[in-house]
Design an enzyme around this catalytic site. Structure first.
Site, mmCIF file in Angstrom:
data_model
loop_
_atom_site.group_PDB
_atom_site.id
_atom_site.type_symbol
_atom_site.label_atom_id
_atom_site.label_comp_id
_atom_site.label_asym_id
_atom_site.label_seq_id
_atom_site.Cartn_x
_atom_site.Cartn_y
_atom_site.Cartn_z
ATOM 1 N N LYS A 1 3.872 9.473 8.687
ATOM 2 C CA LYS A 1 3.812 8.865 10.225
ATOM 3 C C LYS A 1 4.777 9.464 11.233
ATOM 4 O O LYS A 1 4.584 10.432 11.495
ATOM 5 C CB LYS A 1 3.786 7.305 10.012
ATOM 6 N N ASP B 1 9.251 2.930 -0.131
ATOM 7 C CA ASP B 1 8.293 3.712 0.590
ATOM 8 C C ASP B 1 8.372 3.425 2.035
ATOM 9 O O ASP B 1 8.047 2.451 2.498
ATOM 10 C CB ASP B 1 6.893 3.193 0.187
ATOM 11 N N TYR C 1 0.908 -1.178 0.123
ATOM 12 C CA TYR C 1 -0.153 0.191 -0.171
ATOM 13 C C TYR C 1 1.004 0.952 0.126
ATOM 14 O O TYR C 1 1.781 1.270 0.702
ATOM 15 C CB TYR C 1 -0.838 -0.016 1.425
HETATM 16 C C1 LIG Z 1 0.390 4.933 5.775
HETATM 17 C C2 LIG Z 1 0.980 4.588 4.351
HETATM 18 C C3 LIG Z 1 0.809 5.356 3.250
HETATM 19 C C4 LIG Z 1 -0.149 6.552 3.206
HETATM 20 O O1 LIG Z 1 0.169 7.661 4.149
HETATM 21 P P1 LIG Z 1 -1.037 8.540 4.545
HETATM 22 O O2 LIG Z 1 -0.347 9.540 5.444
HETATM 23 O O3 LIG Z 1 -2.062 7.530 5.285
HETATM 24 O O4 LIG Z 1 -1.453 9.194 3.097
HETATM 25 C C5 LIG Z 1 1.898 5.244 2.106
HETATM 26 N N1 LIG Z 1 2.731 4.092 2.245
HETATM 27 C C6 LIG Z 1 2.828 3.430 3.258
HETATM 28 C C7 LIG Z 1 3.851 2.095 3.394
HETATM 29 C C8 LIG Z 1 1.953 3.356 4.471
HETATM 30 O O5 LIG Z 1 1.973 2.461 5.555
#
Ligand SMILES: *Cc1c(COP(=O)(O)O)cnc(C)c1O
Length: 447
Positions: free
Chosen positions: A283, A255, A154
């Protein structure tokens, strides 16, 4: 002054708030996993947080393993973060002009991740914006239009990334390798067609795809440790195949929105010895306020506007309160590197305790754990463990839901989906570990 008893509630406040929320917000929540759809019941509305605990609107204390889905590595309401935000607040909330805290946080990120090749950082407001912007940059730099992602990874909710996207979307149609299947309505197939999908931890499939189409592929984006199909750990062979994509002129994008500053101070990239071209964060980098970022070598990053032709902007980007929270969090982590050893110890003990408790109760369970990330999959370990989306998807989600509810009844707030990581914080100690394992033993026995 007389103290008046609060009128007796006909139903818990969380339940009535959820009913009101559903009248004014789709599904009653502002992000889908919060709705408890896959585990049943209603979400708890949170009124207060402190350390490892949340207090819900009904005054119940919950031992929290979600940590706001990752940011709260220091524990909730950490004094250093709270005070930094309070201090920044004295100067106002937003300027629409540069401020010193942006420079300080960017310097900190570069200092911590220089060995992973990061020389420039651009701040945005969420992880979604970070990955979306990094991919636009990769396309701008290479002049190519296709990207590759992995099934069950994701990367936020941008159109081209909602393809085989794991987590809250883990019930989607399956395409063949390299064929895109949008995991959301509203994503035009023409957008999805620009996203090629390969299998995580399958180096041969990635090599094959790159040999066939490498010249057309701008970037390969991946979770260096997956959290969004539950925790999946990459093999050394897969990491080597990821690095080989660069032989085709393709940019490698790690990511690290979830893993950045969590799996080590240098993120998963530092821990696993990766050299990506671009890294995305979210995060933890915002310490609980809305921040995302992307960064990499100067030659790539200087292609972003206003230095270069790839446009990317944000009214609230670099917000002083958000920068203060992120800076306080990273500064605290850097000042106390022992935090990471403590997180590792706690989470490994939690993994061992869960395995033992499940075995005692005869419940099939496979626990994947690395650093402070852990998923307990309700299934017996296949040969070689659970390392792909397909294997994770075979888990018994009904058994998980029952276990989740039994834990919540005992005041332990686990992630409300079988396909999420939980996040341990520095505020979790021996008392919390014992409380959790006692609750887990009872919950497995009830299954
Ligand atoms: C949470 C997450 C996202 C998206 O971040 P948001 O701040 O919710 O838009 C993208 N990549 C990874 C790996 C994530 O865990």
């Amino acid at each position: 002054m007389t103290t008046q008893a609060r009128p007796k509630l006909e139903q818990p406040l969380s339940e009535s708030l959820f009913a009101r929320a559903r009248q004014v917000t789709p599904g009653g929540v502002n992000s889908p996993v919060r709705a408890f759809a896959s585990v049943g019941g209603h979400p708890h509305f949170i009124a207060h947080s402190e350390g490892a605990y949340l207090t819900n609107a009904d005054g119940q204390r919950l031992l929290d393993y979600i940590g706001s889905w990752g940011p709260m590595i220091l524990g909730h309401n950490h004094p250093a973060v709270r005070e930094a935000v309070a201090e920044a607040l004295q100067g106002g909330t937003s300027f629409g002009a540069p401020n010193e805290r942006e420079v300080l946080l960017a310097e900190k990120v570069v200092e911590l991740t220089r060995e992973q090749g990061v020389e420039r950082v651009r701040f945005v407001n969420s992880g979604t914006e970070a990955t979306m912007s990094a991919l636009r940059l990769a396309r701008g730099v290479t002049g190519r239009k296709y990207i590759v992602k992995f099934r069950g990874n994701y990367h936020g909710h941008a159109d081209g990334l909602l393809v085989e996207a794991g987590s809250g979307l883990l019930t989607t149609a399956r395409g063949e390798l390299g064929e895109a299947a949008p995991s959301s309505a509203g994503v035009p197939p023409e957008y999805a067609a620009l996203t090629l999908v390969s299998e995580y931890n399958d180096p041969a499939a990635l090599d094959r795809l790159m040999q066939e189409r490498g010249q057309e592929i701008a970037a390969v984006i991946f979770e260096p440790v997956v959290g969004n199909s539950g925790v999946l750990i990459p093999t050394a062979e897969f990491l080597a195949a990821l690095h080989r994509v660069r032989e085709h002129g393709t940019l490698l994008i790690a990511d690290e929105v979830m893993t950045g500053f969590r799996l080590s101070l240098q993120g998963a990239s530092g821990r696993l010895g990766l050299q990506p071209d671009l890294i995305t964060w979210g995060k933890i980098i915002g310490g609980g306020l809305p921040v995302g970022a992307y960064g990499g070598r100067a030659e790539i990053m200087e292609v972003v506007s206003p230095s270069g032709p790839v446009y990317q902007a944000g009214t609230l980007s670099g917000n002083p309160l958000a920068m203060a929270a992120g800076l306080a969090t990273l500064t605290e982590l850097q000042a106390h590197p022992e935090i990471y050893a403590g997180l590792e110890r706690y989470t490994a003990a939690l993994a061992d305790g869960l395995r033992a408790a499940a075995q005692e109760a005869g419940v099939p369970l496979t626990v994947n754990q690395i650093g402070s990330m852990l998923t307990a999959f309700h299934q017996a370990a296949p040969q070689g463990g659970i390392s792909s989306y397909q294997q994770a998807a075979r888990s018994d989600t009904q058994a998980f839901a029952g276990w989740f509810r039994a834990m919540l009844d005992q005041g332990v707030y686990w992630a409300p989906s079988q396909f999420e990581s939980i996040f341990v914080s520095a505020a979790h100690g021996d008392a919390e570990l014992n409380l959790t394992l006692d609750a887990a033993r009872r919950a497995y026995a009830e299954l």
